[in-house]
Design a protein around this motif. Structure first.
Motif, mmCIF file in Angstrom:
data_model
loop_
_atom_site.group_PDB
_atom_site.id
_atom_site.type_symbol
_atom_site.label_atom_id
_atom_site.label_comp_id
_atom_site.label_asym_id
_atom_site.label_seq_id
_atom_site.Cartn_x
_atom_site.Cartn_y
_atom_site.Cartn_z
ATOM 1 N N ARG A 50 0.841 -0.960 -0.031
ATOM 2 C CA ARG A 50 -0.018 -0.145 -0.025
ATOM 3 C C ARG A 50 0.725 1.423 -0.066
ATOM 4 O O ARG A 50 0.568 2.178 -0.776
ATOM 5 C CB ARG A 50 -0.740 0.237 1.365
ATOM 6 N N GLU A 51 1.953 1.163 0.895
ATOM 7 C CA GLU A 51 2.840 2.621 0.715
ATOM 8 C C GLU A 51 3.503 2.637 -0.393
ATOM 9 O O GLU A 51 3.546 3.661 -0.885
ATOM 10 C CB GLU A 51 3.717 2.241 2.050
ATOM 11 N N ALA A 52 3.995 1.336 -0.923
ATOM 12 C CA ALA A 52 4.608 1.386 -2.454
ATOM 13 C C ALA A 52 3.913 2.148 -3.484
ATOM 14 O O ALA A 52 4.369 3.047 -4.171
ATOM 15 C CB ALA A 52 5.130 0.192 -2.776
ATOM 16 N N ILE A 124 11.682 6.748 1.515
ATOM 17 C CA ILE A 124 11.117 5.262 1.706
ATOM 18 C C ILE A 124 10.954 4.627 0.342
ATOM 19 O O ILE A 124 11.355 3.588 -0.142
ATOM 20 C CB ILE A 124 10.253 5.006 2.739
ATOM 21 N N CYS A 125 9.947 5.541 -0.519
ATOM 22 C CA CYS A 125 9.410 4.891 -1.495
ATOM 23 C C CYS A 125 10.637 5.086 -2.571
ATOM 24 O O CYS A 125 10.677 3.753 -3.316
ATOM 25 C CB CYS A 125 8.261 5.801 -2.113
ATOM 26 N N ALA A 126 11.160 5.958 -2.938
ATOM 27 C CA ALA A 126 12.418 5.980 -3.783
ATOM 28 C C ALA A 126 13.394 4.896 -3.604
ATOM 29 O O ALA A 126 13.842 4.142 -4.522
ATOM 30 C CB ALA A 126 13.018 7.289 -3.763
ATOM 31 N N GLY A 127 13.714 4.430 -2.267
ATOM 32 C CA GLY A 127 14.837 3.610 -1.964
ATOM 33 C C GLY A 127 14.094 2.030 -2.610
ATOM 34 O O GLY A 127 14.848 1.236 -3.031
ATOM 35 N N THR A 128 12.905 1.943 -2.154
ATOM 36 C CA THR A 128 11.965 0.675 -2.507
ATOM 37 C C THR A 128 11.808 0.471 -3.919
ATOM 38 O O THR A 128 12.126 -0.618 -4.337
ATOM 39 C CB THR A 128 10.616 0.846 -1.853
ATOM 40 N N LEU A 174 3.430 -13.859 1.549
ATOM 41 C CA LEU A 174 3.377 -14.301 3.246
ATOM 42 C C LEU A 174 3.013 -12.992 3.956
ATOM 43 O O LEU A 174 3.133 -13.197 5.129
ATOM 44 C CB LEU A 174 4.433 -15.260 3.249
ATOM 45 N N ARG A 175 3.162 -11.717 3.443
ATOM 46 C CA ARG A 175 3.235 -10.671 4.544
ATOM 47 C C ARG A 175 2.386 -10.718 5.552
ATOM 48 O O ARG A 175 2.740 -10.027 6.425
ATOM 49 C CB ARG A 175 3.480 -9.528 3.607
ATOM 50 N N ARG A 176 1.142 -10.871 5.102
ATOM 51 C CA ARG A 176 -0.012 -10.760 6.000
ATOM 52 C C ARG A 176 -0.120 -11.530 7.278
ATOM 53 O O ARG A 176 -0.500 -11.165 8.050
ATOM 54 C CB ARG A 176 -1.553 -10.894 5.273
ATOM 55 N N TRP A 177 0.844 -12.452 7.031
ATOM 56 C CA TRP A 177 1.181 -13.299 8.178
ATOM 57 C C TRP A 177 2.750 -13.176 8.843
ATOM 58 O O TRP A 177 2.782 -13.480 10.103
ATOM 59 C CB TRP A 177 1.192 -15.021 7.755
ATOM 60 N N THR A 178 3.450 -12.758 8.028
ATOM 61 C CA THR A 178 4.779 -12.556 8.687
ATOM 62 C C THR A 178 5.221 -11.057 9.111
ATOM 63 O O THR A 178 6.217 -10.880 9.958
ATOM 64 C CB THR A 178 5.756 -13.124 7.497
#
Length: 328
Positions: A50-52, A124-128, A174-178
């Motif tokens: 979402r942030e990305a 943060i977004c630029a690095g990502t 798997l992000r929603r669980w990790t």
């Protein structure tokens, strides 16, 4: 000295004194491959989709950062080729070119942008975005600029997909669980991150020691490499600062562009080098390690100065607004 930099130097010294060979080298190499996969799995798990996606609104800023990372830097690396035969070995110049195609960093760019009171969410977004784009663009640019030294065959593509892209995508899936687990154990996982990178460094430098590659690197060559890396960093900082002003970005965005557009990721670059160069990665990663130390020292000084100037800039901006309102 930063403890992490000290650990990197200690790992290099360990590889020089006690390089892994034979069965031990095979075991360490396999462990490094697993560590690289785990590293990119954690990257994927940490990234908020979402942030990305939300950061795409500042597309002009990200376009400038991407152009600096993947266009300006490679051009500077090619320009350095005129001096390289007099200062560097062929392998060190290969490392300098590889440094120039590595994506931008997230951690240090965000920290520097925050210190200088820039646009942290944009950093943060630029690095990502740079890291994500680098999974595709870095191997392509490396194959184009460096050529036969890069394992960019079908097997090389499969290695990149298996060791870098698939673990990253698995982390995203798997992000929603990790994500909550990672949030609760940030310090432990940060140590795991750095330990994985140290293992990659030890493996690469051990291979270089056993093959006698380090006998070709004299102190004069190291000073030449340091000088060229410093020149590349200086030109990148100057060019991004000039471009950001000419394109009309405000102060906070200019800070973000300068730091994100001039920094290179050690955490992403070292695993990529291990995959792309295999046993020959040792001397290739040396320019990136030196550049990383240079960018931390130089950019920390710049960030400190900009931080002290930030209140003055804010006051001047407020005065301009007041004048505009009173005359309007």
């Amino acid at each position: 000295m930063d403890p992490y930099v000290a650990a990197l130097l200690g790992t290099v010294a360990l590889a020089a004194l006690l390089p892994a060979s034979g069965a031990a080298a095979t075991a360490v190499g396999s462990a490094a491959d697993i560590a690289i996969g785990l590293l990119f799995f954690l990257y994927g798990s940490r990234l908020s989709t979402r942030e990305a996606l939300g950061g795409l609104r500042q597309w002009r800023l990200h376009l400038v950062v991407g152009a600096s990372t993947f266009v300006l830097f490679p051009l500077l690396g090619l320009a350095a080729g005129g001096l390289a035969p007099f200062l560097l070995t062929d392998r060190l110049y290969t490392g300098l070119l590889f440094l120039c195609v590595v994506p931008s960093t997230v951690q240090s760019s965000v920290a520097l942008t925050s210190t200088a009171r820039g646009n942290v969410p944009a950093a943060i977004c630029a690095g990502t975005y740079s890291s994500l784009l680098g999974m595709i663009v870095t191997p392509l640019l490396a194959a184009w600029l460096i050529g036969s030294d890069v394992r960019f065959s079908v097997d090389g593509l499969l290695a990149i997909a298996t060791q870098l892209l698939l673990p990253f995508l698995a982390g995203q899936a798997l992000r929603r669980w990790t994500a909550s687990f990672i949030g609760r154990h940030k310090k432990v996982l940060a140590l795991l991150d750095r330990g994985s990178i140290l293992l990659v460094v030890y493996t690469a430098f051990s291979r270089g020691m056993t093959e006698g590659l380090w006998n070709q690197i004299t102190p004069a060559r190291l000073f030449g490499l340091l000088g060229l890396a410093g020149a590349v960093l200086g030109l990148a900082l100057t060019t991004t600062s000039f471009a950001a002003r000419r394109l009309g970005f405000d102060r906070e965005d200019r800070v973000t562009i300068v730091f994100c557009g001039s920094n290179k990721s050690l955490a992403t670059g070292l695993p990529m080098a291990a995959v792309l160069f295999g046993a020959a990665a040792g001397p290739v990663i040396l320019p990136l390690m030196l550049f990383h130390q240079l960018q931390l020292m130089v950019c920390a000084i710049i960030a400190g100065r900009w931080s002290r100037r930030a209140p003055e800039a804010a006051t001047a901006s407020a005065e301009r607004v007041q004048i505009s309102e009173s005359t309007g």
